[in-house]
Design an enzyme around this catalytic site. Structure first.
Site, short mmCIF file in Angstrom:
data_model
loop_
_atom_site.label_atom_id
_atom_site.label_comp_id
_atom_site.label_asym_id
_atom_site.label_seq_id
_atom_site.Cartn_x
_atom_site.Cartn_y
_atom_site.Cartn_z
N GLY A 117 0.65 -1.16 -0.53
CA GLY A 117 -0.69 -1.02 -1.09
C GLY A 117 -1.28 0.34 -0.76
O GLY A 117 -0.57 1.35 -0.64
N SER A 118 -2.59 0.38 -0.58
CA SER A 118 -3.29 1.65 -0.44
C SER A 118 -3.00 2.37 0.88
O SER A 118 -3.40 3.52 1.04
CB SER A 118 -4.80 1.44 -0.59
OG SER A 118 -5.09 1.02 -1.91
N THR A 119 -2.33 1.73 1.83
CA THR A 119 -1.93 2.47 3.03
C THR A 119 -1.00 3.61 2.66
O THR A 119 -0.89 4.61 3.37
CB THR A 119 -1.24 1.56 4.06
OG1 THR A 119 -0.06 0.98 3.47
CG2 THR A 119 -2.16 0.45 4.53
N PHE A 120 -0.33 3.48 1.49
CA PHE A 120 0.62 4.50 1.04
C PHE A 120 -0.09 5.71 0.43
O PHE A 120 0.54 6.73 0.20
CB PHE A 120 1.59 3.89 0.02
CG PHE A 120 3.03 4.22 0.30
CD1 PHE A 120 3.55 4.09 1.57
CD2 PHE A 120 3.87 4.67 -0.71
CE1 PHE A 120 4.89 4.38 1.84
CE2 PHE A 120 5.21 4.97 -0.46
CZ PHE A 120 5.71 4.82 0.82
N LYS A 121 -1.40 5.57 0.15
CA LYS A 121 -2.13 6.72 -0.37
C LYS A 121 -2.18 7.85 0.65
O LYS A 121 -2.34 9.02 0.29
CB LYS A 121 -3.54 6.30 -0.78
CG LYS A 121 -3.56 5.44 -2.03
CD LYS A 121 -4.93 4.86 -2.31
CE LYS A 121 -4.85 3.90 -3.51
NZ LYS A 121 -6.08 3.12 -3.68
#
Length: 635
Positions: free
Chosen positions: A281-285
């Site tokens: 999810g957005s942790t990969f941003k």
């Protein structure tokens, strides 16, 4: 006539013989007394040959039923301890009772006598086995030394003992998935027990792990409380030193008592921290921002569109974007966690450089940690790495990683740009002497001091993957996410927490995303002015509850859980909140959400984003993908 007197030398000889006789008499009496003590009054158990590692003295082993002290027996398999010497796994001396039926006089009487000492013995079954025409029959396994002595005192001919040992985990559930287990032959079958099986059998010195039992217990308590409070089906928590890679705690829930490995359900033995693969999810941003800055694709003042992206029949949008500006600067993209903006950044990076970056950060291979259960990530085939794949990976979908891989990648972005090797071994241990199949070696790279309002330096060891300057920018951006972004509930006064939230919809059996089944995660670092520890919390399918306004995204559950965890483990780790200098440190870490554009610079933004043309082209030519028709991943 006077009696003849013996010569003086004969008198002296007789006196000497008398005292020698007295001495031998005392020696004989002492020997008899010693034999009486050893055989009748206080008999001693026999030992079985060569010496090996001694176990700590415990009441069950040192006192018999009558209160007499028992000898400390020796075991073959070495102990496992935490970083502070707390025993996590040890071997206890036990005995196996067997019989030679051909030497027994009365099998029925023998079984009845054994029952008085071994209460679990089945008399009827034992009698049947003792009447067999065999010379060897096992009667009981893993009896204690005091039971062995009691059986021996029965004086039954034909009853013998075989000395052995049983693995015991005194702290029960603590670090169960890390420790693993041994089989009936005392060989490791999972976890550390399997990875270092040869070392544990050959060297009697304990293996010292990097785990701190105090932090491990607190991590489990906090994450377990969150799992039940938010009604999640599972959870994971990790604390890791970002300088050394030492894993201070690793929790996977549900768990089990390590002494009951064979009876534990599969879901409890499953280590979500290293075996579970989840879309980040957005942790990969954080990774797309790091790649864009390091590769000079984007700068912090560049603007990226938050307008939903249509690719054929698919749409990339944010859950709630009515408060978003049409264009966000890079720090604001992370703080507000915009999916379309992250997709645009990923497009600017491109497929080839995206693949190269993921490989550089270790996301295309299994994490090199000393656990045989560590699995490989799930990544798209290169031939399918089209525009849709580039965009979805940009905001953490279309790829599955283990929580430990996310922690490792986060650590590299804040510790000065060094990709460290996570380890479950204390740095007191020498990996070269342990013989683990998967132990990786790292190359030391000296770094200049990395200070942000603090005078302590960060000097990790490993492979450089990004510059120290980029790392400094990312630290400030991650701090911004806690002070003004989606992770505000993680703030702990004086600890200067930074991090990134992430919520990913789970994939069902049919390959489509499940609308109401999320993975909520928060990857964080503290303190951001001098990064020391990474803290990761993940909840598997948490439910929305009234106090979260029925939201189940990470900002409402995983984030406050991480904040509670940091507040409790900070003092244990020797880090105390710096409230006195908080204003000065926060000022040094501060960054505007929308940084000013330097004079004479033409930033990416309206009309200048190279990814926009590719989006328009993709809208006309749909990409093959398994995304659902209205794609709305969470934050």
């Amino acid at each position: 006539m006077a009696a003849r007197r013996e010569p003086p030398y004969l008198e002296r000889m007789h006196i000497r013989i008398f005292w020698v006789g007295v001495g031998f008499t005392f020696l004989f009496l002492a020997l008899c007394l010693r034999l009486l003590l050893a055989s009748i009054i206080n008999p001693m158990l026999p030992t079985n040959g060569e010496a090996s590692a001694q176990i700590p003295i415990v009441p069950d082993l040192t006192e018999g039923d009558d209160g007499r002290t028992m000898p400390v027996l020796q075991v073959q398999r070495a102990a496992i301890t935490d970083r502070n010497g707390q025993i996590l796994a040890m071997s206890l001396p036990v005995a196996q009772v067997y019989a030679n039926p051909q030497e027994l006089i009365d099998p029925a009487d023998t079984a009845k006598k054994l029952k008085t000492v071994l209460p679990d013995l089945d008399v009827k079954s034992t009698v049947q086995r003792l009447r067999q025409d065999k010379q060897f029959v096992y009667l009981a396994r893993d009896i204690s030394p005091s039971q062995q002595l009691a059986v021996n005192n029965l004086g039954i001919p034909g009853i013998y003992f075989e000395n052995g040992e049983r693995r015991h985990y005194p702290l029960g559930r603590t670090a169960a998935q890390i420790l693993g287990a041994v089989d009936i032959d005392d060989h490791g079958v999972a976890g550390i027990e399997k990875s270092f099986n040869d070392r544990l059998l050959k060297d009697r010195a304990p293996i010292r792990l990097s785990i701190d039992t105090r932090v491990q217990v607190v991590t489990r308590d906090v994450v377990n409380e969150a799992m039940h409070h938010f009604q999640a089906k599972g959870a994971a928590g990790i604390v890791m030193d970002v300088r050394t890679g030492e894993i201070i705690s690793m929790v996977s829930l549900p768990d089990y008592d390590a002494n009951d490995f064979g009876r534990a359900p599969d879901d409890a033995r499953f280590n979500r921290a290293v075996t579970g693969m989840y879309e980040p999810g957005s942790t990969f941003k954080l990774q797309v921002a790091a790649a864009a800055l390091e590769l000079k694709v984007a700068h912090i003042w560049d603007r990226f569109s938050t307008i939903p992206i249509k690719i054929g029949r698919f749409t990339i949008r944010d859950i709630k974007s009515d408060h978003f500006a049409p264009w966000l600067a890079l720090p604001d993209v992370l703080a507000k966690s915009s999916n379309p903006a992250a997709a645009h950044i990923a497009l600017d990076i491109g497929a080839e450089r995206q693949q190269s970056w993921l490989g550089r950060m270790g996301f295309l291979d299994r994490v090199p940690v000393e656990l045989p259960e560590a699995a490989r990530p799930i990544v798209p085939a290169r031939k399918n790495w089209g525009i849709a794949t580039v965009m979805t990976i940009g905001f953490g979908h279309g790829i599955a990683e283990s929580p430990l891989a996310i922690v490792r990648g986060t650590a590299a972005t804040v510790n000065g740009g060094i990709l460290i090797t996570p380890t479950l071994l204390s740095h007191d241990e020498d990996p070269d002497t342990l013989g683990a199949d998967e132990t990786s070696q790292s190359t030391s790279v000296g770094l200049p001091p990395a200070r942000d309002g603090d005078d302590r330096a960060v000097t990790p060891e490993g492979r450089r993957v990004l510059s120290d300057g980029t790392s400094r920018l990312l630290r400030r951006m991650l701090r911004l996410d806690v002070t003004q972004g989606t992770a505000r509930k993680a703030e702990v006064p004086g600890y200067f927490v930074g991090g990134k939230t992430g919520t990913a919809e789970k994939i069902g059996a049919n390959g489509r995303y499940l609308k109401h089944a999320n993975i909520s995660a928060f990857t964080s670092i503290f303190p951001m002015n001098n990064p020391r520890y990474a803290v990761y919390v993940m909840l598997d399918e948490p439910k929305g509850i009234p106090e979260t306004y029925n939201f189940s995204t990470a900002g409402w559950n995983a984030t406050p859980t991480a904040g509670k965890l940091i507040a409790r483990i900070g003092p244990i780790l020797g880090l105390f909140p710096d409230v006195e200098n908080a204003a000065k440190i926060d000022a040094a870490l501060a960054m505007p959400l929308e940084p000013a554009i330097p004079p004479g610079v033409r930033p990416l933004g309206p009309g200048n984003d190279p990814g926009a043309a590719r989006v328009r082209k993709a809208e006309k030519k749909p990409q093959a993908t398994k995304m659902k028709s209205s794609y709305r991943p969470g934050k």
